[in-house]
Motif scaffolding. Structure first.
Motif, mmCIF file in Angstrom:
data_model
loop_
_atom_site.group_PDB
_atom_site.id
_atom_site.type_symbol
_atom_site.label_atom_id
_atom_site.label_comp_id
_atom_site.label_asym_id
_atom_site.label_seq_id
_atom_site.Cartn_x
_atom_site.Cartn_y
_atom_site.Cartn_z
ATOM 1 N N GLU A 12 0.817 -1.221 0.000
ATOM 2 C CA GLU A 12 0.000 0.000 0.000
ATOM 3 C C GLU A 12 0.849 1.268 0.000
ATOM 4 O OE1 GLU A 12 -0.185 -2.292 2.458
ATOM 5 O OE2 GLU A 12 -2.254 -2.970 2.727
ATOM 6 N N GLU B 6 -3.168 5.113 0.583
ATOM 7 C CA GLU B 6 -4.040 3.937 0.742
ATOM 8 C C GLU B 6 -4.139 3.536 2.213
ATOM 9 O OE1 GLU B 6 -3.301 1.914 -3.649
ATOM 10 O OE2 GLU B 6 -1.932 1.476 -2.013
ATOM 11 N N ILE C 94 -6.544 5.756 4.018
ATOM 12 C CA ILE C 94 -7.954 5.405 3.762
ATOM 13 C C ILE C 94 -8.357 4.190 4.608
ATOM 14 C CG2 ILE C 94 -9.568 4.531 1.988
ATOM 15 C CD1 ILE C 94 -7.928 6.277 -0.039
ATOM 16 N N LEU C 95 -7.484 3.187 4.633
ATOM 17 C CA LEU C 95 -7.781 1.981 5.428
ATOM 18 C C LEU C 95 -7.961 2.335 6.902
ATOM 19 C CD1 LEU C 95 -5.138 -0.415 3.810
ATOM 20 C CD2 LEU C 95 -7.636 -0.642 3.631
ATOM 21 N N ALA D 257 -8.803 5.359 8.081
ATOM 22 C CA ALA D 257 -10.011 6.187 8.238
ATOM 23 C C ALA D 257 -11.249 5.297 8.298
ATOM 24 C CB ALA D 257 -10.121 7.181 7.084
ATOM 25 N N GLU D 258 -11.279 4.259 7.486
ATOM 26 C CA GLU D 258 -12.421 3.321 7.516
ATOM 27 C C GLU D 258 -12.557 2.688 8.891
ATOM 28 O OE1 GLU D 258 -11.917 1.875 2.857
ATOM 29 O OE2 GLU D 258 -11.475 0.458 4.489
ATOM 30 N N ARG D 259 -11.415 2.300 9.449
ATOM 31 C CA ARG D 259 -11.452 1.647 10.766
ATOM 32 C C ARG D 259 -11.811 2.645 11.865
ATOM 33 N NH1 ARG D 259 -9.035 -1.043 7.254
ATOM 34 N NH2 ARG D 259 -8.783 -3.308 7.393
ATOM 35 N N GLU D 260 -11.304 3.860 11.709
ATOM 36 C CA GLU D 260 -11.629 4.872 12.735
ATOM 37 C C GLU D 260 -13.105 5.213 12.698
ATOM 38 O OE1 GLU D 260 -8.641 7.887 11.899
ATOM 39 O OE2 GLU D 260 -7.433 7.186 13.605
ATOM 40 N N ALA D 261 -13.675 5.198 11.479
ATOM 41 C CA ALA D 261 -15.111 5.508 11.347
ATOM 42 C C ALA D 261 -15.951 4.419 12.024
ATOM 43 C CB ALA D 261 -15.483 5.626 9.873
ATOM 44 N N ALA D 262 -15.406 3.209 12.062
ATOM 45 C CA ALA D 262 -16.148 2.090 12.650
ATOM 46 C C ALA D 262 -15.941 1.989 14.162
ATOM 47 C CB ALA D 262 -15.731 0.790 11.973
ATOM 48 N N TRP E 181 -9.521 3.250 16.833
ATOM 49 C CA TRP E 181 -8.446 2.493 16.198
ATOM 50 C C TRP E 181 -7.153 2.876 16.910
ATOM 51 C CZ3 TRP E 181 -7.824 -1.699 13.660
ATOM 52 C CH2 TRP E 181 -6.596 -1.966 13.019
ATOM 53 N N THR F 292 -3.293 -5.141 6.653
ATOM 54 C CA THR F 292 -4.024 -5.701 5.510
ATOM 55 C C THR F 292 -3.154 -6.596 4.627
ATOM 56 O OG1 THR F 292 -3.849 -3.378 4.883
ATOM 57 C CG2 THR F 292 -6.050 -4.274 5.053
#
Ligand code: GLU
Length: 289
Positions: free
Chosen positions: A100, A104, A107-108, A110-115, A118, A131
């Motif tokens: 990555e 990239e 982004i990975l 940010a996705e986890r932080e949004a969930a 992290w 990943t």
């Protein structure tokens, strides 16, 4: 066994009072016990380091009254040795390629932080999500065949499982500093990079190899590297290297209470020298006798 101290600057800027403090502390400590003082040039980051800054380091340290064994070790001249160490870790099944880009990874993360929350490393950087660890052998092959650049990362969980509890001996400075036996927590750093895309090593790896190769017994460096010692202890253990003792010293702060940086000109040794300061003034300014 004689004590061996080292000052290990990166030639990516001019030295400031914080560097002077660290260099003098190492030099004085070596003197006090009849030990050796080494200078090491940590120039693995070719994009940010320059021979101009390196020459300035030699000049500024000599002006301060320091002398060291010559030639100083330059990390950029020893890339093959670092590569070999990564191969040894790789042979233990502890290393994987990560393809990555920084963007990239962001982004990975940010996705986890949004969930949800992290984790971040002790420097405040979000952990790499791991990943690429999950790629199959075929996927890795396909990417390498395509010439995709990759970093090599340590599989932290696997590495951690390989060694028992880890400690280091800290001789911290001043009140508030943790002293004595410190428990290393390398897992707080996640899957650290061992070899970058653009160079076959990383800060953590080269510092550990060099300290061992140069017989360093006493690592005296800024408190900003206190937590990095956890990773260093793990790598030492995995590579069968001896452990030095550590002393993480206070950091010099500017008027606003910020850690000195290479861009804070007022504290630059060249600026101070041009303004008429003597080496004795520098010692006084950093609080050394
Ligand atoms: N090269 C590192 C720096 O300039 C110091 C490395 C160390 O002392 O372990 O911050």
């Amino acid at each position: 066994m004689p004590s061996v101290f080292r000052f290990a600057p990166s030639p990516n800027g001019y030295l400031h009072l914080g560097h002077a403090y660290s260099a003098l502390l190492n030099f004085d400590s070596a003197r006090a016990v009849g030990g050796k003082f080494l200078l090491r040039i940590e120039d693995i980051d070719a994009a940010r380091c320059s021979v101009e800054f390196e020459s300035a380091i030699y000049e500024d340290l000599a002006w301060l009254g320091l002398s060291w064994e010559t030639p100083a070790r330059r990390q950029s001249e020893h890339l093959a040795g670092y590569r070999e160490a990564v191969e040894r870790l790789s042979a233990q099944g502890l290393v994987y390629p990560a393809f990555e880009s920084r963007a990239e990874i962001a982004i990975l993360v940010a996705e986890r932080e949004a969930a949800g929350a992290w984790p971040r490393d002790p420097d405040g950087t979000p952990l790499y999500p791991g990943t690429a660890r999950a790629l199959t052998a075929e996927e890795r092959q396909r990417l390498t065949d395509r010439g995709a650049p990759y970093a090599l990362r340590l599989d932290m969980a696997a590495a951690r499982a390989r060694v028992g509890e880890l400690f280091w001996i800290e001789q911290a400075e001043g009140p508030g500093g943790e002293t004595g036996q410190i428990v290393a927590r390398p897992e707080t750093w996640g899957d650290v990079i061992l070899a970058r895309k653009e160079t076959p090593t990383s800060y953590h790896l080269s510092v550990v190899i060099d300290d061992a190769l140069q017989g360093v017994t006493d690592v005296v460096r800024g408190h900003d590297l206190f937590h990095a010692t956890s990773v260093h202890r793990l790598l030492q253990q995995l590579l069968g290297l001896p452990q030095p003792s550590y002393r993480h010293h206070r950091l010099l702060l500017d008027d606003r209470g910020q850690k000195l940086s290479k861009s804070t000109d007022a504290s630059g040794l060249r600026e101070l020298r041009a303004a008429g300061a003597t080496p004795a003034d520098i010692r006084r300014l950093v609080g050394l006798p």
